[in-house]
Design an enzyme around this catalytic site. Structure first.
Site, PDB file in Angstrom:
ATOM      1  N   GLU A 143       8.758   3.235   2.046  1.00  0.00           N
ATOM      2  CA  GLU A 143       9.225   3.234   0.659  1.00  0.00           C
ATOM      3  C   GLU A 143      10.397   4.189   0.397  1.00  0.00           C
ATOM      4  O   GLU A 143      10.297   5.105  -0.409  1.00  0.00           O
ATOM      5  CB  GLU A 143       8.063   3.557  -0.279  1.00  0.00           C
ATOM      6  CG  GLU A 143       6.917   2.565  -0.161  1.00  0.00           C
ATOM      7  CD  GLU A 143       5.690   2.959  -0.979  1.00  0.00           C
ATOM      8  OE1 GLU A 143       5.737   3.981  -1.697  1.00  0.00           O
ATOM      9  OE2 GLU A 143       4.669   2.256  -0.891  1.00  0.00           O
ATOM     10  N   GLU A 196      -0.452  -4.736   2.989  1.00  0.00           N
ATOM     11  CA  GLU A 196      -0.989  -4.273   1.707  1.00  0.00           C
ATOM     12  C   GLU A 196      -1.165  -5.421   0.713  1.00  0.00           C
ATOM     13  O   GLU A 196      -0.873  -5.289  -0.484  1.00  0.00           O
ATOM     14  CB  GLU A 196      -0.114  -3.167   1.134  1.00  0.00           C
ATOM     15  CG  GLU A 196       0.143  -2.041   2.141  1.00  0.00           C
ATOM     16  CD  GLU A 196       0.829  -0.820   1.543  1.00  0.00           C
ATOM     17  OE1 GLU A 196       0.692  -0.595   0.324  1.00  0.00           O
ATOM     18  OE2 GLU A 196       1.470  -0.082   2.310  1.00  0.00           O
TER      19      GLU A 196
END
Length: 381
Positions: A165, A270
């Site tokens: 991220e 995820e």
């Protein structure tokens, strides 16, 4: 007597069939209908494990894991904060147990995550007086951490989420402490250190909102730059935090194709599907975002209405159709949890909500869409 014997046999047969369908391990003739088997030859099917799975207390969850999944990732216990809370003092208790569980069950294992701004310990970036450390000090701390962690599990962990991220939705770089001190080079250094620590491990970049066009372009640009410098990067993880109406399947597909063209594998990581209203449009998955609890944001405390269940099923089917369509580009699909009670979505971005984002209910039974997905995968050539 003959009639009574026949009835007894029929009753026992019915009970056997009922038991076979009771805990997610369904059969078609003599063949088990399992998710991992349905996707065999297409991609790995994984789940994120929490503390209760890793320490063995959630035995029903581990049984579902054994039945339906062949890949695992640690949800939290391998992040830098839990692993090295103070400099030089590592706590490998839970990470070791995760790896032991993976080896005992012969699971494909993913280490998550080596470098991430969100759960990095504060000492990583500061000196004794609380000031930012120099680029040289941060580089050495990154190297020591990565060498220690990756080296400990060399030959056991199949692949690592090396950096997590770091690209924003508009394609720009996140202004994290890593970026402030080292600039873009921190990503290159992280991949280099991980490769040096275990040359045989696969190395991944992982991020959310990857169907966003701006983020897609930013990630492609970053990965191309790494490749031009000879930095080893083997895969891109597209976090699958989706909702009932976002992102579009079309934009998600564009990202699969764009990342695949880079010559790396694509992973759906995820994966979960929230059915709850978002406080604002397209929240992403930034843990720093928190919203005050309001009742209208938690409408399904007693279960899902039938119309929402239908939307949920259809949405999962649409995405698994996409994954199967591009199974030659996708190496792994991983759910972020096993059953609904595991999910972080119950507490983010609003604490205290009841969400239903995974494929198994809180009582560990499969949702109806599981069989639909299995049958779809089995029929796909």
């Amino acid at each position: 007597m003959k009639t009574f014997g026949l009835l007894k046999i029929l009753t026992l047969s019915s009970l056997f069939l009922l038991f076979s369908f009771s805990f997610g391990e369904r059969k078609y003739g003599n063949e088990e209908l399992l998710l991992k088997s349905a996707f065999e030859g297409k991609f790995l099917f994984g789940a994120a494990l929490n503390h209760r799975h890793i320490n063995g207390t959630d035995k029903k969850g581990l049984e579902l894991l054994r039945q339906h999944f062949n890949s695992i990732v640690a949800e939290n216990v391998m992040k830098s904060g839990p692993l090295q809370p103070t400099e030089g003092n590592f706590n490998f208790t839970m990470a070791d147990r995760f790896v032991e569980l993976g080896m005992e069950g012969n699971y494909h294992m993913v280490g998550h995550t080596l470098i991430w701004h969100s759960q990095a310990p504060k000492w990583f970036f500061t000196d004794d007086e609380g000031n930012d450390v120099s680029p040289e000090v941060l580089t050495q701390r990154m190297k020591d951490h990565i060498y220690t962690v990756v080296g400990r599990y060399k030959g056991k962990i199949n692949g690592w989420d090396v950096v997590n991220e770091t690209i924003l939705d508009d394609g720009s770089w996140r202004n994290s402490k890593f970026y402030q001190i080292l600039g873009e080079d921190f990503v290159k250094l992280a991949f280099q250190f991980a490769h040096e620590a275990d040359p045989d491990a696969e190395l991944y970049y992982n991020d959310y909102s990857m169907a966003n066009p701006g983020k897609r372009e930013g990630v492609v640009k970053m990965v191309k730059n790494l490749q031009e410098q000879g930095v080893p990067i083997h895969g891109i993880g597209m976090q699958g935090h989706i909702g009932l109406d976002y992102p579009t399947v079309e934009e998600f597909e564009k990202s699969i194709l764009a990342f695949s063209k880079l010559g790396v594998s694509v992973m759906i990581t995820e994966l979960d599907l929230t059915v709850l209203p978002a406080p604002r449009r397209d929240m992403g998955a930034d843990l720093a975002t928190n919203v005050e609890y309001q009742q209208y944001l938690n409408p399904f405390t007693e279960g899902l209405p039938e119309d929402v269940k239908r939307k949920f099923d259809q949405r999962y089917i649409e995405f698994f159709k996409l994954f199967l369509k591009h199974h030659d580009k996708i190496s792994r699909v991983t759910l972020w949890g096993i059953q609904d009670g595991d999910s972080w979505k119950n507490g983010w971005p609003v604490r205290g909500r009841t969400d239903y984002p995974l494929l198994f209910n809180r009582d560990y039974t499969p949702k109806p869409v599981v069989n639909e997905i299995i049958n779809m995968a089995r029929a796909h050539q």
